[in-house]
Design a protein around this motif. Structure first.
Motif, PDB file in Angstrom:
ATOM      1  N   ALA A  79       0.924  -1.145   0.095  1.00  0.00           N
ATOM      2  CA  ALA A  79      -0.161   0.069  -0.088  1.00  0.00           C
ATOM      3  C   ALA A  79       0.862   1.183   0.128  1.00  0.00           C
ATOM      4  O   ALA A  79       1.806   1.379   0.716  1.00  0.00           O
ATOM      5  CB  ALA A  79      -0.826  -0.132   1.157  1.00  0.00           C
ATOM      6  N   VAL A  80       0.442   2.045  -0.847  1.00  0.00           N
ATOM      7  CA  VAL A  80       1.571   3.310  -1.031  1.00  0.00           C
ATOM      8  C   VAL A  80       1.090   4.606  -0.530  1.00  0.00           C
ATOM      9  O   VAL A  80       1.676   5.225   0.317  1.00  0.00           O
ATOM     10  CB  VAL A  80       1.794   3.270  -2.751  1.00  0.00           C
ATOM     11  N   GLY A  81      -0.484   4.739  -0.835  1.00  0.00           N
ATOM     12  CA  GLY A  81      -0.974   6.052  -0.302  1.00  0.00           C
ATOM     13  C   GLY A  81      -2.454   6.205  -0.405  1.00  0.00           C
ATOM     14  O   GLY A  81      -3.143   5.541  -1.231  1.00  0.00           O
ATOM     15  N   LEU A  82      -2.970   7.457  -0.107  1.00  0.00           N
ATOM     16  CA  LEU A  82      -4.538   7.817  -0.219  1.00  0.00           C
ATOM     17  C   LEU A  82      -4.516   9.105  -0.668  1.00  0.00           C
ATOM     18  O   LEU A  82      -3.602   9.754  -0.288  1.00  0.00           O
ATOM     19  CB  LEU A  82      -5.258   7.611   1.153  1.00  0.00           C
ATOM     20  N   ARG A  83      -5.776   9.337  -1.338  1.00  0.00           N
ATOM     21  CA  ARG A  83      -6.229  10.715  -1.410  1.00  0.00           C
ATOM     22  C   ARG A  83      -7.723  10.622  -1.889  1.00  0.00           C
ATOM     23  O   ARG A  83      -8.093   9.576  -2.318  1.00  0.00           O
ATOM     24  CB  ARG A  83      -5.359  11.679  -2.647  1.00  0.00           C
ATOM     25  N   TRP A  84      -8.551  11.670  -1.534  1.00  0.00           N
ATOM     26  CA  TRP A  84      -9.743  11.791  -1.601  1.00  0.00           C
ATOM     27  C   TRP A  84     -10.085  12.292  -3.318  1.00  0.00           C
ATOM     28  O   TRP A  84      -9.460  13.064  -3.698  1.00  0.00           O
ATOM     29  CB  TRP A  84     -10.756  12.559  -1.021  1.00  0.00           C
ATOM     30  N   ALA A  85     -11.125  11.745  -3.868  1.00  0.00           N
ATOM     31  CA  ALA A  85     -11.677  12.332  -5.138  1.00  0.00           C
ATOM     32  C   ALA A  85     -12.984  12.764  -4.860  1.00  0.00           C
ATOM     33  O   ALA A  85     -13.919  12.140  -4.825  1.00  0.00           O
ATOM     34  CB  ALA A  85     -11.725  11.137  -6.190  1.00  0.00           C
ATOM     35  N   GLY A  86     -13.261  14.058  -4.421  1.00  0.00           N
ATOM     36  CA  GLY A  86     -14.563  14.626  -3.897  1.00  0.00           C
ATOM     37  C   GLY A  86     -14.729  13.796  -2.439  1.00  0.00           C
ATOM     38  O   GLY A  86     -13.656  13.535  -1.960  1.00  0.00           O
ATOM     39  N   ASP A  87     -16.093  14.153  -2.061  1.00  0.00           N
ATOM     40  CA  ASP A  87     -16.232  13.533  -0.798  1.00  0.00           C
ATOM     41  C   ASP A  87     -17.010  12.001  -0.876  1.00  0.00           C
ATOM     42  O   ASP A  87     -17.305  11.636  -0.031  1.00  0.00           O
ATOM     43  CB  ASP A  87     -17.533  14.375  -0.077  1.00  0.00           C
ATOM     44  N   ASP A  88     -16.762  11.326  -2.036  1.00  0.00           N
ATOM     45  CA  ASP A  88     -17.502  10.287  -2.300  1.00  0.00           C
ATOM     46  C   ASP A  88     -16.680   8.943  -2.526  1.00  0.00           C
ATOM     47  O   ASP A  88     -17.133   7.897  -2.394  1.00  0.00           O
ATOM     48  CB  ASP A  88     -18.602  10.155  -3.385  1.00  0.00           C
ATOM     49  N   PHE A  89     -15.294   9.253  -2.834  1.00  0.00           N
ATOM     50  CA  PHE A  89     -14.474   8.186  -3.203  1.00  0.00           C
ATOM     51  C   PHE A  89     -13.137   8.560  -2.461  1.00  0.00           C
ATOM     52  O   PHE A  89     -12.544   9.617  -2.579  1.00  0.00           O
ATOM     53  CB  PHE A  89     -14.377   8.075  -4.766  1.00  0.00           C
ATOM     54  N   VAL A  90     -12.486   7.512  -2.190  1.00  0.00           N
ATOM     55  CA  VAL A  90     -11.052   7.425  -1.755  1.00  0.00           C
ATOM     56  C   VAL A  90     -10.297   6.736  -3.036  1.00  0.00           C
ATOM     57  O   VAL A  90     -10.488   5.544  -3.197  1.00  0.00           O
ATOM     58  CB  VAL A  90     -11.011   6.611  -0.252  1.00  0.00           C
ATOM     59  N   LEU A  91      -9.235   7.111  -3.018  1.00  0.00           N
ATOM     60  CA  LEU A  91      -8.150   6.603  -4.121  1.00  0.00           C
ATOM     61  C   LEU A  91      -7.197   5.966  -3.358  1.00  0.00           C
ATOM     62  O   LEU A  91      -6.249   6.766  -2.741  1.00  0.00           O
ATOM     63  CB  LEU A  91      -7.635   7.644  -5.086  1.00  0.00           C
ATOM     64  N   ALA A  92      -6.969   4.822  -3.441  1.00  0.00           N
ATOM     65  CA  ALA A  92      -5.643   4.137  -2.819  1.00  0.00           C
ATOM     66  C   ALA A  92      -4.691   3.679  -4.048  1.00  0.00           C
ATOM     67  O   ALA A  92      -5.189   3.274  -4.944  1.00  0.00           O
ATOM     68  CB  ALA A  92      -6.213   2.845  -2.271  1.00  0.00           C
ATOM     69  N   THR A  93      -3.388   3.918  -3.871  1.00  0.00           N
ATOM     70  CA  THR A  93      -2.410   3.600  -4.665  1.00  0.00           C
ATOM     71  C   THR A  93      -1.748   2.359  -3.983  1.00  0.00           C
ATOM     72  O   THR A  93      -1.430   2.359  -2.992  1.00  0.00           O
ATOM     73  CB  THR A  93      -1.237   4.578  -4.838  1.00  0.00           C
ATOM     74  N   VAL A  94      -1.702   1.197  -4.903  1.00  0.00           N
ATOM     75  CA  VAL A  94      -1.083  -0.035  -4.479  1.00  0.00           C
ATOM     76  C   VAL A  94      -0.139  -0.436  -5.525  1.00  0.00           C
ATOM     77  O   VAL A  94      -0.092   0.208  -6.583  1.00  0.00           O
ATOM     78  CB  VAL A  94      -2.112  -1.170  -4.323  1.00  0.00           C
TER      79      VAL A  94
END
Length: 652
Positions: A79-94
């Motif tokens: 698992a590398v990192g997280l950020r939000w795309a708006g208030d409805d989705f979390v983006l996870a980098t793997v």
């Protein structure tokens, strides 16, 4: 929310989060941090944590003032990192590893998945914009997220550049590239599907975008001659204009980013940071910033919110008053510790903070400004809670040529001044990197076992001025190594260490430094441990050239650091080529999936040591990469190191 996220997540996965009695085992230091990353939603209502328990990764999402903590288990992934795309989705980098079509030829690929606020996997992003195993694009980074609903994710991908409209390209392409060119894609996080937003030229490397997802800066680099060109496109216009044209490769670092507030780019020029407006090219100073200042950006607004200076510890100059005020509150609450604001809500009322120190393992907090409330979210190293850790100090010493070398020194817990303890020299990786006045699990583990730890910021290190950084160019195996010896001498003069009892331990370039120390300065060290270190620089250059092309950015950077030396010189500064000079025992540790420094580098060193009749031990870590991202193998490394030091550099 006090403690709710980590406690609930740990309970759900059957993991205890209690501290153990001193002295803590190697696993307490070697576990992957319980928090890999955390992110707050733009609206400030939710906090997502990318967590870890042993080798399992998970995403947990908490809603402020509401019960329930949905968890998505990711399994044994990197698992590398997280950020939000708006208030409805979390983006996870793997990240994962894939074959390149030959025995032992693998590469590490990074991709993104979107997750709903109920912690359910929604989609893998940009499946239609890049082939999963295409060597031309090892990563598909998120370049921005649109600020308007529904949010769209701007990503770097590929597109077919061989058909009509692809342009005429007479260059010889490397294997795996085909007719693909880099492209900017606009991706729906709900489905993962992308629409082509911008097609790049053959030399295009990336773009910077504004908050509407429009490309404002294009970065090109000609791989045949190394020339670098930076293009700008102001708002309201469709044509690109060259801002930096056909510059030498080293000028790439002049560009610091696109600043949307003024629709301008930030550049390093004559020791200062300036902004150049895209509309008319006018150049003017930016906030009295100098080139050594680091910048903190607001990724949603694409503006700089703080300038960071300081060598020993960071000093912040806040350009955003609201964020600066929040930092002030937290820095006073956590006096003598490092406070890093990792995110904030769009209205600047809620903030995420990571709080740590050299003797304090990192802890994550949520600060609610209107309520004047600070809530504990999670501890990164729960087994080290209330455990006495080593005391770090900052110093400088003179190298033999007069250059001032900064250094961090960590004493074992409770150590008395002048105790003449055994010393472990711990050079960092890079070499264009630095250590920090902060928690370091490896340094603390070694200090906890009774050793003084010296972390020299040798020539070539960053963050301490251009003179120190530039002085390292072409000094692999040379003055970089004597900088370490000069640090030992300076520390011995203080009476804290015994200069006759010294070992060296390092990872990556630090691993090379350890092998070079044991080879070229064999009389000065009792032992050496290399973790994922280089041993034959010529072989490494050849392997990287074969895999990524002779003109790749990474290879060009490595050549620049080496100083474009001859093959004869490469052999002279390659420890594997000089293994007969070794006197002390050597420990070699390498991940079998390391794609940064191939495990063949440690295997070759082992073979040469064996041929020369020198003592060594080689440990190959199964399913491990360059960065030791698995708890089992990180702990295995620490246990092997503890045993190796106890045998060859006993404390008593």
């Amino acid at each position: 929310m006090r403690g709710i996220m980590w406690a609930a997540a740990a309970a759900a996965l059957g993991v205890a989060a209690t501290a153990q009695a001193a002295p803590p085992p190697a696993s307490a230091f070697g576990r992957v941090p319980a928090v890999v990353d955390a992110a707050i939603s733009p609206g400030g209502e939710r906090v997502a944590i990318l967590g870890a328990t042993a080798d399992q990764r998970f995403i947990s999402i908490a809603t402020v003032d509401k019960e329930g903590l949905p968890i998505l288990q990711l399994g044994e992934v990197e698992a590398v990192g997280l950020r939000w795309a708006g208030d409805d989705f979390v983006l996870a980098t793997v990240a994962y590893w894939d074959s390149l079509g030959g025995p032992g030829r693998t590469a590490r690929f990074e991709r993104q998945i979107s997750v709903t606020t109920e912690a359910k996997a929604a989609a893998r992003l940009l499946q239609n914009g890049v082939a999963a195993g295409n060597l031309a694009l090892l990563e598909t980074p998120v370049l921005g997220v649109t600020s308007t609903a529904p949010a769209r994710v701007m990503m770097l991908g590929l597109t077919d550049n061989s058909g009509a409209g692809g342009g005429v390209d007479t260059r010889i392409k490397r294997k795996g590239e085909g007719g693909a060119a880099r492209a900017l894609w606009k991706v729906d996080p709900a489905t993962g599907s992308g629409a082509l937003a911008e097609r790049g030229a053959y030399d295009t490397k990336s773009w910077d975008v504004d908050s509407q997802g429009e490309a404002r800066v294009r970065i090109d680099a000609d791989e045949l001659n190394g020339k670098f060109t930076l293009y700008g496109r102001p708002k309201g216009r469709s044509q690109w204009t060259a801002l930096i044209s056909n510059a030498a490769p080293e000028r790439r670092s002049d560009y610091r980013g696109y600043h949307e507030g003024e629709d301008a780019i930030l550049l390093a020029k004559d020791g200062k940071i300036v902004r150049q407006r895209l509309s008319d090219g006018a150049i003017e100073p930016f906030a009295d910033a100098v080139v050594t200042d680091r910048m903190i950006w607001d990724p949603d607004r694409n503006i700089v919110v703080a300038l960071v200076s300081g060598a020993e510890r960071p000093a912040f100059r806040w350009l955003d008053a609201d964020i600066g005020a929040a930092y002030g509150v937290l820095s006073r609450a956590f006096k003598d510790r490092n406070v890093v604001l990792t995110g904030w809500s769009r209205d600047r009322t809620r903030f995420l903070a990571r709080v740590s120190g050299p003797s304090s393992a990192p802890v994550w907090y949520l600060y609610d400004k209107p309520r004047k409330n600070v809530s504990l979210l999670a501890e990164e190293y729960p087994q080290l809670k209330d455990i006495a850790l080593g005391q770090m100090s900052f110093t400088t010493y003179k190298a033999r040529d007069g250059l001032s070398i900064p250094a961090f020194v960590t004493l074992p817990p409770g150590a008395a001044k002048g105790a003449k303890l055994p010393l472990v020299v711990l050079p960092h990786g890079g070499p264009a990197a630095r250590d920090a006045y902060d928690f370091d699990y490896l340094a603390q583990f070694i200090a906890n076992r009774g050793y003084v730890v010296l972390q020299p910021q040798f020539r070539g290190s960053t963050g301490f001025g251009d003179e120190l950084e530039e002085a390292g160019r072409g000094e692999w195996g040379g003055k970089v190594q004597t900088d370490l010896l000069d640090g030992i001498a300076a520390l011995a003069a203080s009476g804290d260490v015994d200069p006759s009892r010294v070992c060296i331990v390092g990872a990556s370039f630090g691993g090379y430094s350890a092998l070079a120390a044991a080879t070229f300065h064999a009389a000065d060290y009792k032992c050496a441990a290399s973790i994922a270190g280089m041993s034959d620089l010529g072989q490494m250059l050849s392997e990287d050239s074969r895999l990524y092309g002779r003109d790749s950015d990474a290879l060009e950077s490595l050549r620049g650091q080496l100083g474009n030396v001859s093959n004869t010189k490469l052999a002279e500064i390659s420890p594997a080529r000089q293994a007969g000079l070794v006197r002390a025992p050597i420990l070699l540790v390498h991940g079998e999936q390391d794609t940064i420094v191939r495990p063949a580098q440690s295997q070759l060193m082992a073979d040469r040591l064996k041929d020369a009749g020198k003592p060594y031990e080689l440990i190959v870590l199964e399913r491990e990469n360059h960065y030791l991202t698995r708890t089992a193998t990180r702990t295995q490394t620490l246990e092997a190191l503890e045993k190796f030091l106890a045998k060859n550099l006993p404390v008593n």
